[in-house]
Design an enzyme around this catalytic site. Structure first.
Site, PDB file in Angstrom:
ATOM      1  N   GLU A  33       5.524  -3.208 -10.630  1.00 36.33           N
ATOM      2  CA  GLU A  33       6.141  -2.311  -9.585  1.00 36.33           C
ATOM      3  C   GLU A  33       7.391  -2.173  -9.860  1.00 36.33           C
ATOM      4  OE1 GLU A  33       5.345  -3.638  -5.453  1.00 36.33           O
ATOM      5  OE2 GLU A  33       3.223  -3.973  -6.086  1.00 36.33           O
ATOM      6  N   GLU A  87       0.346 -10.185  -4.683  1.00 37.41           N
ATOM      7  CA  GLU A  87       0.823 -10.868  -3.519  1.00 37.41           C
ATOM      8  C   GLU A  87      -0.184 -11.680  -3.099  1.00 37.41           C
ATOM      9  OE1 GLU A  87       3.935 -11.273  -3.418  1.00 37.41           O
ATOM     10  OE2 GLU A  87       4.996  -9.331  -3.873  1.00 37.41           O
TER      11      GLU A  87
HETATM   12  C1  IPT Z   1       5.635  -5.442  -3.039  1.00 36.24           C
HETATM   13  C2  IPT Z   1       4.132  -5.264  -2.605  1.00 36.24           C
HETATM   14  O1  IPT Z   1       3.407  -5.663  -3.830  1.00 36.24           O
HETATM   15  C3  IPT Z   1       4.012  -3.660  -2.391  1.00 36.24           C
HETATM   16  O2  IPT Z   1       2.560  -3.621  -1.896  1.00 36.24           O
HETATM   17  C4  IPT Z   1       4.835  -3.111  -1.482  1.00 36.24           C
HETATM   18  O3  IPT Z   1       4.816  -3.829  -0.373  1.00 36.24           O
HETATM   19  C5  IPT Z   1       6.208  -3.345  -2.125  1.00 36.24           C
HETATM   20  O4  IPT Z   1       6.368  -4.788  -2.402  1.00 36.24           O
HETATM   21  C6  IPT Z   1       7.274  -2.618  -1.390  1.00 36.24           C
HETATM   22  O5  IPT Z   1       7.170  -1.439  -0.668  1.00 36.24           O
HETATM   23  S1  IPT Z   1       5.925  -7.124  -2.591  1.00 36.24           S
HETATM   24  C7  IPT Z   1       7.459  -7.291  -2.078  1.00 36.24           C
HETATM   25  C8  IPT Z   1       7.832  -8.726  -1.644  1.00 36.24           C
HETATM   26  C9  IPT Z   1       8.470  -7.274  -3.396  1.00 36.24           C
END
Ligand code: IPT
Length: 972
Positions: A462, A393
């Site tokens: 993720e 990010e």
């Molecule tokens: C995404 C992040 O990479 C991770 O660190 C964490 O914040 C997650 O979201 C949520 O828990 S970024 C998000 C804008 C998709």
């Protein structure tokens, strides 16, 4: 010192961990002068453990923000309100400490350290989760060395460290003094490739002239740097982590090494290791401990890895920084694929539309390269690290492109990952986070993604945001990873809840989240989104993960069984299979199952084992277990299981009927049931006082209902589903039947739900048929559809025959098997750090509630055929209002929900919502239950339950087809 590999050698080393002296100032301006001097008097300072965070040791407070910087964004300047922690240590050298060069190594200082040894400034370091080393040999003295470290909470580096986690400062990783013998090993890179076509490994050492490597088991003896050895080897993989012990050495120093041979490649857009496609069944892992923060002792890293391996996790993304170096040793040894991520995130610039983002500002170029070089150099010798990640990010820009180019030159053997390169201009892998199932499917078909991505492997860096109850929809992702060769899995967000252990003013423990430390800016419980609770108890999410991603599929076929090997690299010879036949949840036969040794991807059809006949409903459960001990689990550990129905349930007994409805003052009696003649409420079942079952549509919203993007909760509240009114239309006393007709609806709105309760009985059993029918234009889905009732709290033991043992929902049910289970009411609750709906048990055929008095007195509830239940000591309203576990105070009732269905869970807290087929729309439905009071009265005289449940109301609208494909769904 320039960055180099992390290693321990036979040269002298002195750990400087332990109690240091500490003083916190609110800003650099207010920090004391002269702390570097020998004569500085630190006697008034406090002891502080190093490694450690000062905020978790009584100085200052933790703070949590996800994306926003907790200070004004004026890069590169940090705020002048910049807590500054001074650390001092006085130490002696061991008597046998060698004279000559030495290095002082810090494995992590958050965020900026200025360091002095014996009055001489060594330098300043940033890069919180990266090592820094200083040459200190000439400064050392035998006794009375004074090491002073001034740590600033904020620095220019903070702009590059905006990861979604607690802001915690200090010297939080090891501090070590390392003797560096003249002519020793300064640094080394071991290239250990594997050629799957020949079965040979190639070993090559890059190091200064004079450095050699020996691997006795391979007959490699003092191979000089720059030369190669070509030998038959067993390859390293996450599934079979074969390591060869060796030594990198000179005449002056010996470094023990563990070498794993493997080759990572991308062939035709498919990521392969040793020529085999791999699939990431991964997790994002932050380093966290509820008392120690990111100062995570190695024992907890071991606990993490053992839990991962036992739950079929095969990969880790080290979100969002390189882990403690010891973690990667464990990954090599236990076997995990690792994406090693640089300590880099500038997410807070998204709040400014990415204006001034460091990723595209040349002033930050050196900082980007420095961070990546320190990551790569430190971790380059780990076979488990199969990919580098530039960070998380940080949007995109020339500094990232330049970092990618450097990394590719430095280490052509590992592909590069960075999700923020949306064009796939400088990465080797197409990566997305939280992509919907539909998007992943389109990517798999080559219909979505920038042009270059279509030739690349695709991963979800993720997905399946594990916040609160859920995540729903995991198995549908797995299907996509199986359907599309280039869709190579993903990493669940995230491994662990980052709750901080605290006690309330009554001394009761709980876990804190954002805002609990008075932070003016915070992101609440968004930091509680892991598959482990903060104390590392697996949450239901991890149990579901283990089932969804099991490496062997055991499925029923027409008349037989199919076993499929879903490992990427290994055959099944390390497993043994057995089976159990259960009738009504009771084991009636067991046996071993011969399964041929299938290659990865192979499957075999087997006949069913010889099974005894039974009239009762029966299920065959086949389990795949470890045949021998492993470092992470003992022989017998179940890695996979499958269940198939053998004998269907026999027809139910004749429904309870025949008992007359008798008037008794203001009461009506029907079999064991007693009703209030005016309201139609059931008031007692045999000796048990009850709060009458009545329609319930509400659940305490789960995090995935509360999401801003899919505001299910808002629509439910706007529709008044949490404040329904129940209006009695009429009571009809027929011949042996009592019919209570109601309409349930929210105040001020026109839609509603007809709910008719039709009671019949024989002498011992009371049967209820609930029929619901929506009326009017319903604006929303339903959280749940079913009944709620209350019973005396003394009924605290629950036994059921249905799916269990854990909680399950329409889109989160793979791990729930059919069986007979027992639990006390407390153990049915999932201790979510942020309280919310939980604990649902699915497909229940019958349920028994008894007291601990051992008399067996209580209540049995049978479904026709099934229902779901939730039992707790507080109401949904209490659960809804609670913010911490300590807000949940047991009442003197047992609150019971008996459901037709609940809305799915989805992952809308971050990601897609509930898939269409798991959404619960208002629809005509029925639920049939039989209540049987169990023999004896409870030993304690039961006082009548005070109030009936608060009279509030319900909804209605256009009937939609039932949402669930559930082979076991209750009749409706
Ligand atoms: C995404 C992040 O990479 C991770 O660190 C964490 O914040 C997650 O979201 C949520 O828990 S970024 C998000 C804008 C998709």
């Amino acid at each position: 010192m320039p960055p180099r590999a992390a290693f321990r050698s036979d040269a002298a080393a002195l750990s400087l961990n332990g109690p240091w002296r500490f003083h916190l100032s609110p800003s650099p301006a207010e920090a004391p002068d002269g702390i570097e001097s020998d004569s500085y008097d630190d006697s008034a300072w406090h002891p502080l453990p190093v490694p450690g965070h000062w905020q978790l040791n009584g100085h200052g407070r933790p703070a949590y923000t996800n994306i926003r910087y907790p200070f004004p964004v004026t890069p590169p300047a940090p705020p002048s309100d910049n807590p500054t922690g001074d650390h001092r240590l006085t130490f002696d050298l061991p008597a046998d400490w060698p004279a000559g060069p030495a290095v002082l190594r810090f494995d992590g200082i958050d965020s900026c350290g200025r360091i002095w040894l014996n009055g001489t400034e060594l330098g300043i370091t940033t890069g919180s989760r990266l090592p820094s080393e200083f040459a200190v040999g000439p400064l050392l003295r035998p006794t009375g060395n004074v090491l002073a470290v001034r740590v600033h909470q904020w620095s220019a580096g903070s702009y590059l460290e905006d990861q979604d986690m607690w802001w915690l400062s200090g010297i939080f990783r090891d501090v070590t003094l390392l003797a560096r013998p003249e002519g020793g090993v300064r640094d080394y890179t071991l290239h250990a490739d594997y050629d799957h076509t020949t079965g040979h490994g190639t070993l090559r050492l890059d190091a200064d002239p004079g450095v050699r490597v020996s691997v006795p088991a391979l007959g490699i003896d003092a191979l000089p740097a720059g030369q190669s050895a070509h030998v038959p080897v067993q390859p390293w993989s996450a599934e079979s982590p074969r390591l060869y012990d060796g030594e990198v050495h000179t005449g002056a120093e010996r470094v023990p090494v563990r070498i794993g041979f493997r080759t990572v490649s991308i062939d035709d857009g498919v990521l392969k290791v040793n020529g085999r496609r791999i699939v990431f069944r991964g997790v994002n892992r932050h380093e966290f401990h509820p008392e120690l923060g990111r100062a995570l002792p190695q024992a907890w890293a071991v606990a993490d890895i053992e839990l991962m391996k036992r739950h079929n996790v095969n990969a880790v993304r080290t979100s969002h920084y390189p882990p403690d170096p010891g973690f990667l040793d464990l990954c090599d040894r236990y076997g995990l694929w690792v994406i090693d991520e640089c300590d880099l995130e500038t997410h807070g610039f998204s709040e400014l539309g990415w204006r001034d983002n460091p990723s595209d500002d040349p002033r930050w170029a050196a900082a980007y390269l420095d961070r990546m070089a320190r990551t790569v150099e430190r971790d380059k010798n780990h076979p488990s690290v199969i990919m580098w990640s530039l960070g998380n990010e940080a949007h995109t820009g020339r500094n990232l492109a330049a970092t990618a180019a450097w990394t590719r030159r430095r280490d052509p053997g590992r592909p590069l990952h960075y999700e923020g390169d949306a064009d796939c201009a400088y990465v080797d892998v197409h990566s997305r986070m939280y992509a919907s199932h539909e998007d992943v499917d389109r990517i798999g078909r080559g219909e979505l993604g920038p042009p270059r991505s279509r030739e690349l492997p695709f991963i979800l860096c993720e997905f399946a945001h594990a916040m609160g109850t859920g995540p729903g929809g995991l198995v549908e992702y797995r299907e996509l990873f199986e359907r599309h060769e280039r869709c190579q899995g993903g990493f669940v967000w995230e491994w662990l809840d980052h709750g901080i252990a605290r006690h309330d003013d009554r001394g009761r423990p709980y876990f804190a989240y954002g805002g609990d430390f008075g932070e003016p800016l915070h992101d609440g419980n968004f930091v509680i989104d892991g598959m482990l609770h903060p104390d590392r108890t697996p949450s239901p999410a991890l149990i579901e993960f283990a089932k969804v991603f099991e490496p062997v599929r055991i499925a029923g076929t027409r008349g037989g069984l199919r076993i499929t090997n879903l490992y990427d690299c290994v055959p099944l010879d390390h497993l043994s299979f057995d089976w159990t036949l259960e009738a009504q949840g009771t084991e009636i036969a067991v046996g071993a199952l011969d399964v041929p040794d299938l290659p990865p991807g192979g499957s075999a059809d087997l006949a069913l084992p010889p099974l005894p006949a039974t009239a009762a409903e029966s299920w065959l459960t086949v389990r795949a277990r470890l045949a021998g001990d492993t470092p992470w689990a003992a022989a017998g550990h179940v890695v996979a299981w499958g269940q198939l129905p053998v004998t269907p349930a026999p027809p139910p007994p004749a429904p309870a009927s025949g008992a007359p409805v008798r008037a008794d003052g203001t009461a009506l009696r029907l079999g064991p049931g007693r009703f209030d003649a005016r309201t139609g409420h059931l008031t007692a079942l045999g000796h048990l006082p009850v709060q009458s079952p009545r329609l319930d549509l509400w659940r305490a919203p789960v995090d995935n209902d509360r999401a801003a993007d899919a505001p299910e909760e808002q629509t439910w509240r706007a529709a008044g589903l949490h404040r329904l009114q129940h209006h009695l239309l009429d009571i009809d006393r027929g011949d042996g039947v009592l019919v209570v007709r109601t309409r349930v609806a929210p105040a001020g709105l026109g839609f509603g739900m007809r709910a008719d309760y039709r009671w019949s009985a024989d002498a011992h059993r009371l049967r209820l048929r609930l029929d619901v029918e929506p009326e009017g234009e319903w604006p929303c889905t339903l959280p749940r559809l079913g009944l709620r009732m209350a019973l005396p709290a003394a009924l605290d033991t629950v036994e059921w025959y249905g799916r269990g043992p854990g909680e399950a929902y329409a889109d989160f049910r793979q791990a729930a098997r059919v069986g007979r289970f027992t639990s006390d009411v407390d153990a049915l609750q999932t201790p979510n750090v942020y309280p919310q709906e939980n604990g649902n048990r699915l497909n229940v055929r019958h349920l028994r509630l008894t007291g601990t008095d051992g008399t067996g007195a209580g209540l049995r509830i049978d479904g026709e055929p099934h229902f779901a239940f939730t039992a707790r000591r507080w109401t949904s309203e209490h659960l809804d209002a609670a913010r911490h576990t300590t807000d949940l105070v047991p009442s003197d009732h047992l609150h019971l929900n008996l459901d037709i269905a609940q809305h799915g869970l989805g992952t809308a807290a971050c990601g897609p919502g509930v898939l269409p087929h798991h959404r619960l729309h208002p629809h005509r439905a029925s639920l049939v239950l039989t209540f049987t009071p169990l023999s004896e009265p409870l030993s304690e005289p039961v006082t009548p339950l005070s109030e009936p449940l608060p009279e509030t109301l319900t909804p209605l609208p256009e009937p939609l087809p039932g949402p669930h494909h559930d082979s076991e769904a209750p009749a409706r």
